[in-house]
Scaffold this active site. Structure first.
Site, PDB file in Angstrom:
ATOM      1  CE1 TYR A 142       5.392  -1.907   8.581  1.00 31.15           C
ATOM      2  CE2 TYR A 142       6.655  -1.557   8.026  1.00 31.15           C
ATOM      3  CZ  TYR A 142       5.307  -1.972   7.288  1.00 31.15           C
ATOM      4  OH  TYR A 142       5.502  -3.112   6.783  1.00 31.15           O
ATOM      5  CE  LYS A 191      -8.297  -0.588   0.956  1.00 30.55           C
ATOM      6  NZ  LYS A 191      -9.196  -1.401  -0.780  1.00 30.55           N
ATOM      7  CG  ASP A 223      -7.293  -2.521  -3.757  1.00 27.05           C
ATOM      8  OD1 ASP A 223      -6.872  -1.451  -3.310  1.00 27.05           O
ATOM      9  OD2 ASP A 223      -8.692  -2.447  -2.588  1.00 27.05           O
ATOM     10  CG  ASP A 247       7.617  -3.655   4.533  1.00 32.72           C
ATOM     11  OD1 ASP A 247       8.898  -3.763   3.210  1.00 32.72           O
ATOM     12  OD2 ASP A 247       7.478  -3.425   5.220  1.00 32.72           O
ATOM     13  CG  ASP A 251      10.328  -6.626  -0.880  1.00 29.44           C
ATOM     14  OD1 ASP A 251      10.967  -6.025  -0.875  1.00 29.44           O
ATOM     15  OD2 ASP A 251       9.833  -8.076   0.848  1.00 29.44           O
TER      16      ASP A 251
END
Ligand code: NAD
Length: 360
Positions: A142, A191, A223, A247, A251
């Site tokens: 980001y 990852k 994942d 992020d 959620d």
């Protein structure tokens, strides 16, 4: 103890949920004999209306001079026509950056009393959901280079993800510190089978883990983590990860706990610097000014402020216990109410939690 707290009510339901959070802070002050001095400042749409900027210099100065910052929420349709840089949300991003808060802590807690509000299967919810996601907040993709250019007759877009050892190390220390105050387990999510940033993340995480021998440590691919959060959330205590993975996972984690109105957050910077505490929801313009908002996310943000910035764990426990006692007594705001509940308003909920703190 004497502490200075910057209070930013913001927009929409911000002022009403903050009123109830401050009522609970008053109750903590009286119950434990502290002295909390609050300084109110403008942020977001309220600041745009008053002085023409979403983050006035005076607001940042008040926040930096405080021991902690308590925020309601910002934004709303009134300011949506403004260009990106002039909008209320820009004030919030500027505040996070100005305070250097690199660690975002979001608990995923399913209150047993609200188990029916979780979208998870009853037996999975019954096993308990009580974990904390520690997300790196001011680095990674980001904040890397973003560009879109013409190549070979078509548009090609690039976003750069970069992490340094020191950025990874400091967020891992936050996670292990939090685990020491909880159930003593850290899951580092990456990852590493594909990304270099993740391989560096995993190496640094392993090194930091050695400094905390009493904390159980594991690595998990992102994942798999996304699956495990819905399959067996009870296995997690503290989950630490980089900005973008965090992020998405936060959620997912908030969704399985039922109402968005219940969840607090803390954003922390260097030790001793003021932390920023706010509910995870927005300004909910659809219910603003109607005494319908759930103030619990903001009240629990007061709890996180007491625990993480003000060094008052007993007081934080008292706030959390008061929320539980009020839920146990059957009180619910409309967002968390079941078909047989008679919902109460924002103020009644706040008054009930404040009264319960007084009795703690
Ligand atoms: P929102 O979180 O404000 O609302 C989403 C839904 O949840 C709405 O139906 C709302 O009524 C409900 N809700 C939210 N908080 C609640 C509470 N405490 N009690 C009961 N119900 C609650 O998200 P949105 O509608 O996408 O955004 C509204 C505005 O808030 C936008 O301007 C957005 O940019 C801003 N926003 C601000 C923040 C922040 O200040 N940190 C975060 C997200 C969105």
């Amino acid at each position: 103890m004497q502490k200075n707290i910057a209070v930013l009510r913001g927009d929409g339901i911000g002022p009403e949920i903050m009123e109830e959070a401050l009522r609970c802070l008053d109750a903590v002050e009286r119950r434990f004999g502290h002295s909390f001095a609050t300084s109110e400042a403008l942020l977001g749409g309220a600041a745009i209306d008053a002085v023409g900027a979403p983050l006035p210099a005076e607001t940042l100065a008040v926040c930096k001079a405080s021991d902690a910052v308590l925020l309601g929420a910002v934004g709303g349709p009134k300011w949506e026509h403004l260009p990106g840089d002039a909008r209320p949300e820009k004030g919030l991003l500027g505040l996070r950056q100005g305070l250097g808060v690199y660690a975002n802590l979001r608990p995923a807690t399913l209150f047993p009393q609200l188990a029916a509000a979780s979208p998870l299967r009853a037996d999975i919810a019954a096993a308990g959901i009580d974990f904390l996601v520690v997300r790196e907040l001011i680095g990674g993709i980001y904040f890397g280079v973003h560009k879109t250019e013409e190549k070979g007759g078509q548009q090609v877009a690039t976003d750069v993800m970069e992490y340094s050892e020191s950025e990874i190390e400091r967020i891992l220390h936050v996670a292990f510190g939090a685990a020491q105050k909880r159930r003593g387990k850290v899951t580092s999510v990456d990852k590493a089978n594909v990304l270099d940033t993740s391989r560096l993340w995993r190496a640094v995480a392993g090194r930091v883990a050695q400094q905390y021998p009493s904390v159980e440590f594991e690595n998990m691919l992102v994942d798999n983590a996304a699956m495990q959060i819905v399959k067996n959330p009870a296995q997690f205590d503290v989950v630490v990860t980089e900005n973008m993975f965090g992020d998405i996972l936060t959620d997912e984690a908030s969704m399985i706990t039922g109402s968005i109105g219940m969840i607090p957050s803390a954003s922390l910077g260097a030790p001793g610097a003021p932390g920023l505490f706010e509910p995870i929801h927005g300004s909910a313009p659809d219910i603003a000014g109607k005494n319908l908002a759930n103030p619990v996310g903001t009240i629990l943000s007061v709890g996180m402020m007491l625990r993480y910035s003000l060094g008052m764990p007993t007081e934080a426990d008292a706030v959390e216990a008061a929320v539980l006692a009020v839920l146990e007594s059957g009180l619910r705001t409309a967002d968390a109410a079941g078909p047989d509940d008679v919902p109460v308003g924002c103020e009644e909920m706040g008054r009930a939690v404040a009264a319960a703190i007084g009795k703690a």
